[in-house]
Design a protein around this motif. Sequence first.
Motif, PDB file in Angstrom:
ATOM      1  N   LYS A 195       0.751  -1.151   0.125  1.00  0.00           N
ATOM      2  CA  LYS A 195      -0.134   0.026  -0.106  1.00  0.00           C
ATOM      3  C   LYS A 195       0.847   1.183  -0.081  1.00  0.00           C
ATOM      4  O   LYS A 195       0.317   2.329  -0.258  1.00  0.00           O
ATOM      5  CB  LYS A 195      -1.001   0.196   1.093  1.00  0.00           C
ATOM      6  N   ALA A 196       2.189   1.345   0.326  1.00  0.00           N
ATOM      7  CA  ALA A 196       2.854   2.496   0.354  1.00  0.00           C
ATOM      8  C   ALA A 196       4.372   2.335   0.211  1.00  0.00           C
ATOM      9  O   ALA A 196       4.779   1.109  -0.081  1.00  0.00           O
ATOM     10  CB  ALA A 196       2.511   2.715   1.898  1.00  0.00           C
ATOM     11  N   TYR A 197       4.874   3.564   0.010  1.00  0.00           N
ATOM     12  CA  TYR A 197       6.438   3.381  -0.145  1.00  0.00           C
ATOM     13  C   TYR A 197       7.189   3.694   1.128  1.00  0.00           C
ATOM     14  O   TYR A 197       7.015   4.210   2.004  1.00  0.00           O
ATOM     15  CB  TYR A 197       6.677   4.803  -1.100  1.00  0.00           C
ATOM     16  N   ALA A 198       8.443   2.821   1.243  1.00  0.00           N
ATOM     17  CA  ALA A 198       9.541   3.097   2.213  1.00  0.00           C
ATOM     18  C   ALA A 198      10.916   2.874   1.338  1.00  0.00           C
ATOM     19  O   ALA A 198      11.169   2.242   0.361  1.00  0.00           O
ATOM     20  CB  ALA A 198       9.277   2.111   3.200  1.00  0.00           C
ATOM     21  N   HIS A 199      11.830   3.722   2.080  1.00  0.00           N
ATOM     22  CA  HIS A 199      13.214   3.684   1.518  1.00  0.00           C
ATOM     23  C   HIS A 199      13.886   2.952   2.780  1.00  0.00           C
ATOM     24  O   HIS A 199      13.998   3.502   4.008  1.00  0.00           O
ATOM     25  CB  HIS A 199      13.779   4.810   1.246  1.00  0.00           C
ATOM     26  N   PHE A 200      14.563   2.090   2.349  1.00  0.00           N
ATOM     27  CA  PHE A 200      15.596   1.082   3.549  1.00  0.00           C
ATOM     28  C   PHE A 200      16.989   1.715   3.252  1.00  0.00           C
ATOM     29  O   PHE A 200      17.611   1.539   2.186  1.00  0.00           O
ATOM     30  CB  PHE A 200      15.318  -0.434   3.311  1.00  0.00           C
ATOM     31  N   PHE A 201      17.549   2.132   4.198  1.00  0.00           N
ATOM     32  CA  PHE A 201      18.848   2.669   4.198  1.00  0.00           C
ATOM     33  C   PHE A 201      20.024   1.762   4.589  1.00  0.00           C
ATOM     34  O   PHE A 201      19.875   0.675   5.213  1.00  0.00           O
ATOM     35  CB  PHE A 201      19.153   3.819   5.257  1.00  0.00           C
ATOM     36  N   GLU A 202      21.203   2.153   3.808  1.00  0.00           N
ATOM     37  CA  GLU A 202      22.656   1.802   4.240  1.00  0.00           C
ATOM     38  C   GLU A 202      23.107   2.537   5.293  1.00  0.00           C
ATOM     39  O   GLU A 202      22.816   3.699   5.208  1.00  0.00           O
ATOM     40  CB  GLU A 202      23.486   1.229   3.190  1.00  0.00           C
ATOM     41  N   VAL A 203      23.999   2.239   6.312  1.00  0.00           N
ATOM     42  CA  VAL A 203      24.491   3.113   7.345  1.00  0.00           C
ATOM     43  C   VAL A 203      25.298   4.156   6.563  1.00  0.00           C
ATOM     44  O   VAL A 203      24.966   5.580   6.730  1.00  0.00           O
ATOM     45  CB  VAL A 203      25.431   2.140   8.372  1.00  0.00           C
ATOM     46  N   ASP A 204      26.043   4.052   5.650  1.00  0.00           N
ATOM     47  CA  ASP A 204      27.012   5.000   5.124  1.00  0.00           C
ATOM     48  C   ASP A 204      26.183   5.894   4.247  1.00  0.00           C
ATOM     49  O   ASP A 204      26.449   7.334   4.096  1.00  0.00           O
ATOM     50  CB  ASP A 204      28.184   4.394   4.066  1.00  0.00           C
ATOM     51  N   GLU A 205      24.791   5.487   3.631  1.00  0.00           N
ATOM     52  CA  GLU A 205      23.889   6.329   2.880  1.00  0.00           C
ATOM     53  C   GLU A 205      23.429   7.415   3.709  1.00  0.00           C
ATOM     54  O   GLU A 205      23.277   8.553   3.656  1.00  0.00           O
ATOM     55  CB  GLU A 205      22.915   5.552   2.311  1.00  0.00           C
ATOM     56  N   LEU A 206      22.893   6.956   5.040  1.00  0.00           N
ATOM     57  CA  LEU A 206      22.487   7.867   6.008  1.00  0.00           C
ATOM     58  C   LEU A 206      23.383   8.778   6.597  1.00  0.00           C
ATOM     59  O   LEU A 206      23.225  10.025   6.416  1.00  0.00           O
ATOM     60  CB  LEU A 206      21.908   7.034   7.048  1.00  0.00           C
ATOM     61  N   LYS A 207      24.588   8.220   6.857  1.00  0.00           N
ATOM     62  CA  LYS A 207      25.849   9.200   7.309  1.00  0.00           C
ATOM     63  C   LYS A 207      26.124  10.117   6.359  1.00  0.00           C
ATOM     64  O   LYS A 207      26.430  11.371   6.698  1.00  0.00           O
ATOM     65  CB  LYS A 207      27.111   8.385   8.014  1.00  0.00           C
ATOM     66  N   SER A 208      26.219   9.859   5.008  1.00  0.00           N
ATOM     67  CA  SER A 208      26.404  10.867   4.009  1.00  0.00           C
ATOM     68  C   SER A 208      25.542  12.099   4.040  1.00  0.00           C
ATOM     69  O   SER A 208      25.878  13.157   3.599  1.00  0.00           O
ATOM     70  CB  SER A 208      26.787  10.242   2.718  1.00  0.00           C
ATOM     71  N   LEU A 209      24.217  11.754   4.248  1.00  0.00           N
ATOM     72  CA  LEU A 209      23.221  13.002   4.530  1.00  0.00           C
ATOM     73  C   LEU A 209      23.675  14.259   5.354  1.00  0.00           C
ATOM     74  O   LEU A 209      23.359  15.351   5.307  1.00  0.00           O
ATOM     75  CB  LEU A 209      21.870  12.600   4.607  1.00  0.00           C
ATOM     76  N   PHE A 210      24.489  13.699   6.401  1.00  0.00           N
ATOM     77  CA  PHE A 210      25.034  14.710   7.315  1.00  0.00           C
ATOM     78  C   PHE A 210      25.900  15.843   6.658  1.00  0.00           C
ATOM     79  O   PHE A 210      26.115  16.668   7.308  1.00  0.00           O
ATOM     80  CB  PHE A 210      25.621  13.969   8.645  1.00  0.00           C
ATOM     81  N   ALA A 211      26.579  15.071   5.801  1.00  0.00           N
ATOM     82  CA  ALA A 211      27.517  15.802   4.965  1.00  0.00           C
ATOM     83  C   ALA A 211      28.703  16.749   5.885  1.00  0.00           C
ATOM     84  O   ALA A 211      28.929  15.944   6.858  1.00  0.00           O
ATOM     85  CB  ALA A 211      26.853  17.002   3.953  1.00  0.00           C
ATOM     86  N   ASN A 212      29.034  17.834   5.674  1.00  0.00           N
ATOM     87  CA  ASN A 212      29.888  18.379   6.330  1.00  0.00           C
ATOM     88  C   ASN A 212      29.600  19.564   7.589  1.00  0.00           C
ATOM     89  O   ASN A 212      30.076  20.183   8.115  1.00  0.00           O
ATOM     90  CB  ASN A 212      31.041  19.085   5.624  1.00  0.00           C
ATOM     91  N   LYS A 213      28.262  19.319   7.797  1.00  0.00           N
ATOM     92  CA  LYS A 213      27.688  20.423   8.759  1.00  0.00           C
ATOM     93  C   LYS A 213      27.362  19.730  10.178  1.00  0.00           C
ATOM     94  O   LYS A 213      27.063  20.515  11.147  1.00  0.00           O
ATOM     95  CB  LYS A 213      26.210  20.763   8.192  1.00  0.00           C
ATOM     96  N   VAL A 214      27.542  18.358  10.094  1.00  0.00           N
ATOM     97  CA  VAL A 214      27.512  17.601  11.331  1.00  0.00           C
ATOM     98  C   VAL A 214      28.754  16.775  11.685  1.00  0.00           C
ATOM     99  O   VAL A 214      29.067  15.831  10.748  1.00  0.00           O
ATOM    100  CB  VAL A 214      26.212  16.767  11.275  1.00  0.00           C
ATOM    101  N   LYS A 215      29.213  16.595  12.746  1.00  0.00           N
ATOM    102  CA  LYS A 215      30.264  15.824  13.203  1.00  0.00           C
ATOM    103  C   LYS A 215      29.589  14.412  13.847  1.00  0.00           C
ATOM    104  O   LYS A 215      28.709  14.471  14.512  1.00  0.00           O
ATOM    105  CB  LYS A 215      30.883  16.089  14.513  1.00  0.00           C
ATOM    106  N   PHE A 216      30.034  13.343  12.895  1.00  0.00           N
ATOM    107  CA  PHE A 216      29.375  12.142  13.283  1.00  0.00           C
ATOM    108  C   PHE A 216      29.944  11.553  14.679  1.00  0.00           C
ATOM    109  O   PHE A 216      30.874  11.662  15.052  1.00  0.00           O
ATOM    110  CB  PHE A 216      29.865  11.153  12.194  1.00  0.00           C
ATOM    111  N   LEU A 217      28.829  11.146  15.583  1.00  0.00           N
ATOM    112  CA  LEU A 217      29.249  10.671  16.896  1.00  0.00           C
ATOM    113  C   LEU A 217      29.180   9.135  17.042  1.00  0.00           C
ATOM    114  O   LEU A 217      29.865   8.483  17.414  1.00  0.00           O
ATOM    115  CB  LEU A 217      28.264  11.317  17.723  1.00  0.00           C
ATOM    116  N   GLU A 218      28.069   8.420  16.423  1.00  0.00           N
ATOM    117  CA  GLU A 218      27.835   7.090  16.653  1.00  0.00           C
ATOM    118  C   GLU A 218      26.896   6.583  15.801  1.00  0.00           C
ATOM    119  O   GLU A 218      25.748   7.268  15.385  1.00  0.00           O
ATOM    120  CB  GLU A 218      27.294   6.943  17.961  1.00  0.00           C
TER     121      GLU A 218
END
Length: 274
Positions: A195-218
């Motif tokens: 009935k609907a759409y969903a996107h399933f992520f890989e870890v690096d894909e989500l991390k890459s959305l933080f780009a250079n504006k956010v320091k990755f912690l965990e």
Amino acid sequence: MNKEEKLIKKIYSENVLKEWKRLIKDPFHRLEFDTTLKFLKKYLLKKGTILDAGGGPGRYSIELAKLGYNVILLDYVPENLELAKIKLKKEKVQHKIKNIIEGSITDLSNFKSESFDAVLCLGGPLSHVHPNKKRKKAVKELIRVAKKSAPIFISVMGKFGTISRFHKWIDEIKDTPHFRKFYVKGDDYQWHGGKAYAHFFEVDELKSLFANKVKFLENVGLEGLASPCQKEINKMAKKEPKAWKNWLEMHNKTCTNKEVAEFSLHFLIIGRKK
Ligand SMILES: C[S@@+](CC[C@H](N)C(=O)[O-])C[C@H]1O[C@@H](n2cnc3c(N)ncnc32)[C@H](O)[C@@H]1O
């Protein structure tokens, strides 16, 4: 609003009570809730104002309000927010909820830049945003409204953790183009029984959305190594208390391992705005 957004809105408006119960319905689901709360407590400042974006009927908003934070709850689905109002009142924490807003994580223009001491987008709201360009915009908005040095918590549905639960969706695996789209792109057009759409992520894909504006912690695997075995995990938790205690100890020690996060049904990325 695009077609995918309309369908998501419909699905969640029809499943408000299910969503309210989701995180506490059994020991397997509590892994997501308890692990998320543990990491919220680890990184949140002692006090402040928190945006719970895509907060649904407010499970996390209530917990944070009980801990003394001021909270703004935003969700796409008015039915979720109506239930949240009832639950907040019941828990006597409505005075800590500074606003309840119907809106989308893709447009937070209601809020000035650098407004919040922490920003949450938990349990997969970002997994329902389509296409990729909009997901990027949503993350940009979540970062924009966070104050400098504020922690940002985003949890999503994981691609590999979902594949590991293959026994639940053999018919979708038989559907070659659908399955390929899923394991290559992470796109699923048959979510919630087609009935609907969903996107399933890989870890690096989500991390890459933080780009250079956010320091990755965990990165944190929320169900971790329990992901493929919901039924067996619930059985162990109910019938084998000693084994369950040891499992939880192992879960807490391994959940921040990148491979464990990658393998998890839901994973959480935590960053700090630069
Ligand atoms: C699985 S629920 C998670 C709710 C809550 N954060 C939790 O973890 O319990 C996903 C939520 O995302 C919301 N949602 C989906 N797309 C959204 C969007 N574009 N903007 C805001 N909320 C959205 C849905 O209405 C739903 O409440």
